[in-house]
Design a protein around this motif. Structure first.
Motif, PDB file in Angstrom:
ATOM      1  N   SER A 262       7.183  31.138 -31.184  1.00 12.68           N
ATOM      2  CA  SER A 262       6.501  32.438 -31.143  1.00 12.68           C
ATOM      3  C   SER A 262       7.294  33.505 -30.409  1.00 12.68           C
ATOM      4  O   SER A 262       7.056  34.704 -30.591  1.00 12.68           O
ATOM      5  CB  SER A 262       5.134  32.284 -30.470  1.00 12.68           C
TER       6      SER A 262
ATOM      7  N   GLN B 186       6.922  33.974 -27.324  1.00 12.23           N
ATOM      8  CA  GLN B 186       6.042  34.338 -26.219  1.00 12.23           C
ATOM      9  C   GLN B 186       5.812  33.110 -25.350  1.00 12.23           C
ATOM     10  O   GLN B 186       6.071  31.980 -25.764  1.00 12.23           O
ATOM     11  CB  GLN B 186       4.681  34.820 -26.753  1.00 12.23           C
ATOM     12  N   SER B 187       5.306  33.340 -24.147  1.00 13.24           N
ATOM     13  CA  SER B 187       4.883  32.189 -23.364  1.00 13.24           C
ATOM     14  C   SER B 187       3.697  31.540 -24.060  1.00 13.24           C
ATOM     15  O   SER B 187       3.006  32.174 -24.867  1.00 13.24           O
ATOM     16  CB  SER B 187       4.490  32.607 -21.944  1.00 13.24           C
ATOM     17  N   TYR B 188       3.456  30.271 -23.750  1.00 13.76           N
ATOM     18  CA  TYR B 188       2.315  29.578 -24.345  1.00 13.76           C
ATOM     19  C   TYR B 188       1.023  30.344 -24.052  1.00 13.76           C
ATOM     20  O   TYR B 188       0.211  30.580 -24.955  1.00 13.76           O
ATOM     21  CB  TYR B 188       2.221  28.150 -23.794  1.00 13.76           C
TER      22      TYR B 188
ATOM     23  N   GLU C  88       8.296  22.816 -16.179  1.00  9.87           N
ATOM     24  CA  GLU C  88       8.981  22.467 -17.422  1.00  9.87           C
ATOM     25  C   GLU C  88      10.113  21.477 -17.193  1.00  9.87           C
ATOM     26  O   GLU C  88      10.269  20.508 -17.958  1.00  9.87           O
ATOM     27  CB  GLU C  88       9.515  23.729 -18.100  1.00  9.87           C
TER      28      GLU C  88
ATOM     29  N   GLU D 144       0.535  33.523 -23.319  1.00  6.61           N
ATOM     30  CA  GLU D 144       0.462  34.804 -24.035  1.00  6.61           C
ATOM     31  C   GLU D 144       0.077  34.594 -25.491  1.00  6.61           C
ATOM     32  O   GLU D 144      -0.730  35.342 -26.058  1.00  6.61           O
ATOM     33  CB  GLU D 144       1.804  35.529 -23.945  1.00  6.61           C
TER      34      GLU D 144
ATOM     35  N   LEU E 172       5.730  23.704 -25.521  1.00  7.55           N
ATOM     36  CA  LEU E 172       7.088  24.259 -25.558  1.00  7.55           C
ATOM     37  C   LEU E 172       7.466  24.679 -26.979  1.00  7.55           C
ATOM     38  O   LEU E 172       8.199  25.657 -27.165  1.00  7.55           O
ATOM     39  CB  LEU E 172       8.089  23.226 -25.027  1.00  7.55           C
TER      40      LEU E 172
ATOM     41  N   GLN F  83       5.984  28.081 -27.569  1.00  8.55           N
ATOM     42  CA  GLN F  83       6.795  29.110 -26.909  1.00  8.55           C
ATOM     43  C   GLN F  83       8.045  29.427 -27.717  1.00  8.55           C
ATOM     44  O   GLN F  83       8.371  30.599 -27.952  1.00  8.55           O
ATOM     45  CB  GLN F  83       7.198  28.628 -25.512  1.00  8.55           C
TER      46      GLN F  83
END
Length: 467
Positions: free
Chosen positions: A178, A180-182, A140, A184, A172, A175
């Motif tokens: 939401s 959440q991680s992308y 990132e 997930e 990003l 993420q």
């Protein structure tokens, strides 16, 4: 005859045509799947998942599907918009504050502009050697550094500019919006609801034995070599996904209008409408919001291609009729688009009741006429395509290029009624059969004999030598 019934007439020949192209073009491995109105009609695999390890390719072997990832990212963003988590006209800097802090004009570009490749973001940065596996894909921090380093090449909204960095930024956004991680989010909102058991957002070392080995091209060498799988890290939203052709047929079937509950039809239309033409000259290809748009044989299609080190892929779907085709290949410059376009052409030809040529008479079984025949001058396939018999050159880039149309005369004779008139049009094709009825040869174009021919069995050693 319904479209589905017509499609089923040509599936056996699609299998034979793809088999020949895999052999002719020396592709290590190919998967093809076809769906229609939410049902899978065809799923086949050819070649090797790992040539050196003698591991055959199957329909569940996993490919890297690269820029197909962008359709998943666009779908995730549209889901978030439907749920009120984002607005497509929000500035991207609202979700990626590092762009604001770094003074990047990209911060003011909207999510929609990035989705449509109209935000002016540089394609891969001024150091894109991760694509050549000369260094790892960026994390990132490195992604943001690439974007902040002269990352906008033209004003937002001024032109089309395909950008992997732009779609990585959208990862990003997913993420941030939401929580959440992308990975997930796309798993819980797209992959798991559709039951895509062979699909994921990046390299998965726990399933390494299921992945297809990618191989280099033949553009700078007489032989291919293995290319390693790598994690795409912060670039997953642009290029990290893996999958199978069957999974992609199920996934894109959910993007057909009126099918599935992945997105509303309103969101599907937003994604699939043409936002930009990628060329300065008139053509059929365009880009929507994460989806390539094109016309194949008069049929408007949507989908995406994918290019990853050692993997070239192509999927098309017709949002109106529900036809879906996905082709995955395991070599640089693999013929995925060539095969996908050919499959659509054969399916459309089968369903075209008004096509030129004489239909097969009622009560006549076309199977005894079909087969592959060769002599020193070339190869001829006689194939059933819908309600007609065609003579096809499988060495040509497109199966219907220069096709000859055939009429049944009797049990051992066909007449060439239409086609290139440098050939033997209005002459006969006659069959020589063995006592059991199998075809030993035909006498056709130029009055020359062509013997029945089939692809030679190929061992991994032979495949490796040819590759």
């Amino acid at each position: 005859m319904t479209n589905r019934a017509a499609y089923e007439t040509v599936l056996p020949y699609i299998r034979e045509w793809v088999s020949y192209k895999v052999w002719q073009l020396r592709v290590p491995g190919v998967q093809v799947a076809i769906g229609f109105r939410g049902e899978e009609l065809f799923s086949e695999a050819w070649g090797w998942a790992d040539v050196e390890a003698r591991r055959p390719l199957t329909t569940t072997s996993i490919f890297r599907i690269a820029s197909h990832s962008k359709t998943f990212t666009a779908t995730a963003l549209l889901q978030l918009a439907e749920r009120g988590g984002i607005r497509l006209d929000d500035p991207v800097g609202q979700y990626v504050p590092a762009l604001v802090e770094g003074g990047s004009p990209i911060a003011d570009a909207t999510i929609r502009e990035l989705m449509e490749m109209g935000a002016g973001v540089i394609r891969d940065g001024h150091d894109g050697d991760h694509w050549s596996q000369l260094r790892p894909f960026p994390d990132e921090d490195e992604l943001l550094a690439l974007v902040l380093d002269r990352g906008q090449k033209s004003p937002a909204g001024s032109s089309f500019g395909y950008s992997n960095l732009g779609y990585a930024l959208l990862g990003l956004v997913v993420q941030a919006a939401s929580g959440q991680s992308y990975g997930e989010f796309v798993r819980s909102s797209i992959i798991e609801p559709l039951g895509l058991t062979g699909t994921g957002p990046d390299w998965d070392p726990t399933r390494a034995d299921e992945f297809v080995v990618g191989y280099s091209g033949l553009h700078d060498s007489r032989s291919r070599h293995r290319l390693a799988h790598v994690d795409t890290r912060a670039m997953a939203a642009a290029t990290g996904f893996h999958g199978t052709a069957s999974d992609l047929v199920r996934y894109f079937s959910a993007h057909v209008l009126g099918q599935g509950d992945l997105l509303t039809d309103h969101s599907k239309r937003l994604a699939q409408r043409v936002a930009w033409s990628p060329t300065d000259t008139e053509g059929t290809r365009g880009y929507g919001a994460g989806f390539i748009t094109d016309v194949q044989g008069g049929r408007a299609v949507r989908g995406h291609s994918g290019g990853f080190p050692g993997h070239i892929t192509q999927s098309w779907f017709d949002p109106e009729s529900g036809l879906v085709v996905s082709v995955l290949t395991s070599a640089a410059a693999g013929p995925a688009t060539l095969i996908a376009n050919a499959v659509i052409a054969l399916l459309d030809a089968a369903a075209d009741a008004s096509a030129p040529g004489t239909p097969i008479p009622r009560g006549v079984d076309p199977q005894p006429y079909t087969g592959r025949f060769a002599n020193p001058w070339g190869i001829t396939d006689i194939a059933r395509v819908g309600e007609r018999l065609l003579a096809i050159d499988p060495t040509a880039p497109a199966p219907l290029e220069g096709v000859t149309r055939l009429e049944v005369v009797d049990a051992d004779t066909l007449r060439m009624t239409a086609g290139p008139r440098f050939g033997s049009i209005d002459e006969d094709v006659t069959y020589d059969r063995a006592p059991d009825g199998s075809v030993r040869s035909i006498r056709g174009g130029g009055g020359m004999t062509e013997s029945a021919w089939s692809l030679p069995e190929e061992s991994p050693e032979t495949a490796a030598a040819l590759a």
